[in-house]
Design an enzyme around this catalytic site. Structure first.
Site, PDB file in Angstrom:
ATOM      1  N   ASN A 101       0.865  -1.178   0.000  1.00  0.00           N
ATOM      2  CA  ASN A 101       0.000   0.000   0.000  1.00  0.00           C
ATOM      3  C   ASN A 101       0.900   1.226   0.000  1.00  0.00           C
ATOM      4  OD1 ASN A 101      -1.818   2.062   0.404  1.00  0.00           O
ATOM      5  ND2 ASN A 101      -2.782   1.156   2.211  1.00  0.00           N
ATOM      6  N   ARG A 109      -2.633  -2.148  -3.364  1.00  0.00           N
ATOM      7  CA  ARG A 109      -3.823  -1.310  -3.237  1.00  0.00           C
ATOM      8  C   ARG A 109      -3.675  -0.154  -4.218  1.00  0.00           C
ATOM      9  NH1 ARG A 109      -4.801   3.721   0.531  1.00  0.00           N
ATOM     10  NH2 ARG A 109      -7.029   4.044   0.229  1.00  0.00           N
ATOM     11  N   HIS A 127     -13.111   3.021  -0.195  1.00  0.00           N
ATOM     12  CA  HIS A 127     -13.132   1.995   0.858  1.00  0.00           C
ATOM     13  C   HIS A 127     -13.759   0.694   0.356  1.00  0.00           C
ATOM     14  CE1 HIS A 127     -13.141   5.349   4.156  1.00  0.00           C
ATOM     15  NE2 HIS A 127     -11.908   5.002   3.847  1.00  0.00           N
ATOM     16  N   HIS A 133     -18.083   2.029   7.628  1.00  0.00           N
ATOM     17  CA  HIS A 133     -16.630   1.976   7.819  1.00  0.00           C
ATOM     18  C   HIS A 133     -16.210   3.302   8.452  1.00  0.00           C
ATOM     19  CE1 HIS A 133     -12.360   1.090   6.513  1.00  0.00           C
ATOM     20  NE2 HIS A 133     -12.317   2.389   6.740  1.00  0.00           N
ATOM     21  N   LEU A 134     -15.826   3.237   9.725  1.00  0.00           N
ATOM     22  CA  LEU A 134     -15.571   4.456  10.495  1.00  0.00           C
ATOM     23  C   LEU A 134     -14.148   4.452  11.025  1.00  0.00           C
ATOM     24  CD1 LEU A 134     -18.885   4.387  12.584  1.00  0.00           C
ATOM     25  CD2 LEU A 134     -18.492   5.453  10.342  1.00  0.00           C
ATOM     26  N   ASN A 164     -10.408   7.339  10.531  1.00  0.00           N
ATOM     27  CA  ASN A 164     -10.129   8.748  10.244  1.00  0.00           C
ATOM     28  C   ASN A 164     -10.856   9.168   8.975  1.00  0.00           C
ATOM     29  OD1 ASN A 164      -8.751  11.218  10.972  1.00  0.00           O
ATOM     30  ND2 ASN A 164      -7.538  10.908   9.115  1.00  0.00           N
ATOM     31  N   ARG A 168     -12.012  15.564   7.457  1.00  0.00           N
ATOM     32  CA  ARG A 168     -12.803  15.940   6.289  1.00  0.00           C
ATOM     33  C   ARG A 168     -14.211  16.320   6.714  1.00  0.00           C
ATOM     34  NH1 ARG A 168     -11.188  10.501   3.519  1.00  0.00           N
ATOM     35  NH2 ARG A 168      -9.054  10.920   2.821  1.00  0.00           N
ATOM     36  N   MET A 200     -11.181  10.233  17.705  1.00  0.00           N
ATOM     37  CA  MET A 200     -12.412  10.059  18.472  1.00  0.00           C
ATOM     38  C   MET A 200     -12.133   9.674  19.920  1.00  0.00           C
ATOM     39  SD  MET A 200     -15.726  10.246  18.432  1.00  0.00           S
ATOM     40  CE  MET A 200     -16.372  10.110  16.753  1.00  0.00           C
ATOM     41  N   GLY A 245     -15.642   2.261  14.423  1.00  0.00           N
ATOM     42  CA  GLY A 245     -16.762   1.341  14.405  1.00  0.00           C
ATOM     43  C   GLY A 245     -16.535   0.082  15.217  1.00  0.00           C
ATOM     44  N   GLU A 268      -8.458  -5.159   5.078  1.00  0.00           N
ATOM     45  CA  GLU A 268      -8.227  -4.865   3.665  1.00  0.00           C
ATOM     46  C   GLU A 268      -7.030  -5.620   3.124  1.00  0.00           C
ATOM     47  OE1 GLU A 268      -9.307  -0.389   2.796  1.00  0.00           O
ATOM     48  OE2 GLU A 268      -8.524  -0.559   4.843  1.00  0.00           O
TER      49      GLU A 268
END
Length: 399
Positions: A8, A87, A176, A204-205, A207, A237, A280, A330, A382
């Site tokens: 990635n 990716r 995602h 999908h939670l 950043n 964002r 968070m 999540g 992923e």
């Protein structure tokens, strides 16, 4: 034993994982960070044993060469790698699934770079460097956007002049996708639901945040759009805002288009509203233990906007077999899940506080009561999805 190298590559870093061909448990993983700066380094973490931290001088090219050099420390060389899976952020409308990389597919990936100018060139750099070092090593591209190419026109078209879609490709692509596909497949397996008759909502939670409606195994609507800025409120964002905000800030404050776009991507979301953090965990601590009103406000807006978007996505389904939470927030924040589900009471969700507190681990991921529609937690992976596709395409190519 043969391995899959999952790669990635970002603008100033790259992450990597090494999976045996016959398992989705990584043998080792690592990251090269701050590439091209004096702080550049590589960290390699084996499944068993001592992590290795190595300084490096240079950018992506040198970092990949360093990975080749350090693999023998763990009893491996690149001769043990059967395939490299990359990716790739944007596949446009060209790629509806993962592909083996050849001259044609690489040219098509380059052609999509205008849609992801910060990401695709970095992804291509990783592909090209591996090809230069090991020209006969098979490589696979797995696209963030591919899973969402099943969106119907009513979901992906913007209500703007059609010529902009026809001539410039301006439409909603979604992102995602690799995570949403992995979570959808895992959910169907855990709940023993047939892919041909299933209706899921996936949040999908992390950043970065996005939600997707998955009907009969296919993405039919999603929150991110032409770029990852559209949709949910995220760490930095903004998500959805009035499109005229650009004109308003330009007229009132003299901000340039570049300045406003930077603000919406890097200074908004949780960070912007709280004026404290995009993390968070930090905001929950500040709100609950320190009484920080702005942190509490940012959390409130985050949960409401997520619930509102999930309710909208339900319009693409006939029922909700499960609402699935995944990603760093999540998977790990019971209070966020509770607040979102409470705001979705119209669908009948009833949170089981004990199940939710332990992230549903003793109940197959389920965090709701037995008489409630199902909400659950599924850990995304992923890298495992990229490894899975790479092995499948390698096997197909060698058949």
């Amino acid at each position: 034993m043969q391995y899959v190298l999952v790669f990635n590559s970002g603008s100033s870093s790259f992450k990597f994982s090494l999976f045996p061909l016959d398992t989705e448990v990584p043998f080792l993983a690592g990251v090269a960070e701050n590439l091209g700066t004096p702080q550049a380094s590589m960290r390699v973490v084996p499944q068993q044993g001592t992590p290795l931290q190595v300084p490096l001088v240079g950018a992506h090219e040198r970092a990949i060469e360093l990975l080749v050099e350090v693999l023998p420390t763990f009893g491996l060389t690149f001769k043990d790698i059967a395939v490299v899976g990359h990716r790739v952020v944007h596949g446009g409308e060209v790629f509806t699934e993962s592909v083996r990389i050849d001259e044609r597919s690489l040219a098509d990936i380059r052609a999509c770079s205008g849609l992801a100018p910060l990401h695709n060139p970095a992804n291509i750099l990783g592909i090209e460097r591996i090809e230069a070092l090991f020209p006969h090593l098979p490589q696979v591209a797995v696209f963030d956007t591919a899973f969402h190419q099943s969106l119907p026109r009513k979901a992906f078209l913007y209500p703007i002049p059609y010529a902009l879609y026809r001539e410039q490709g301006v439409r909603r692509y979604g992102f995602h996708g690799t995570s949403h596909r992995y979570v959808a497949e895992t959910t169907l397996k855990q709940l023993e639901l047939p892919a041909s008759d299933s209706h899921l909502l996936i949040a999908h939670l992390g950043n970065g945040c996005s939600a997707t409606a998955v009907r009969n195994g296919q993405s039919v609507d999603t929150t991110m759009g032409l770029t990852p800025l559209e949709g949910l409120m995220m760490g930095t964002r903004s998500g959805d805002v009035d499109p005229s905000l650009h004109q308003y800030l330009h007229d009132k404050l003299g901000w340039s288009l570049k300045d406003i776009t930077h603000m919406l991507n890097y200074e908004s979301g949780l960070r912007g509203l709280s004026e404290l953090s995009n993390d968070m965990r930090t905001l929950i601590l500040a709100a609950e233990e320190e009484g920080n009103a702005q942190a509490a406000m940012a959390i409130e807006v985050f949960c409401f906007r997520l619930a509102r978007q999930l309710a909208a996505l339900a319009a693409s389904l006939q029922r909700i077999d499960a609402l699935v939470f995944t990603g760093g927030i999540g998977e790990n924040n019971p209070c966020i899940r509770t607040r979102v589900l409470e705001q979705l009471a119209i669908f009948g969700f009833q949170v089981d506080l004990d199940r939710n507190q332990e992230h549903g681990r003793s109940f197959g991921g389920v965090i709701t009561k037995d008489n409630s529609p199902v909400a659950m937690v599924v850990k995304t992976n992923e890298e495992a999805m990229i490894a899975r596709d790479s092995v499948r395409l390698l096997t197909r190519g060698n058949a």
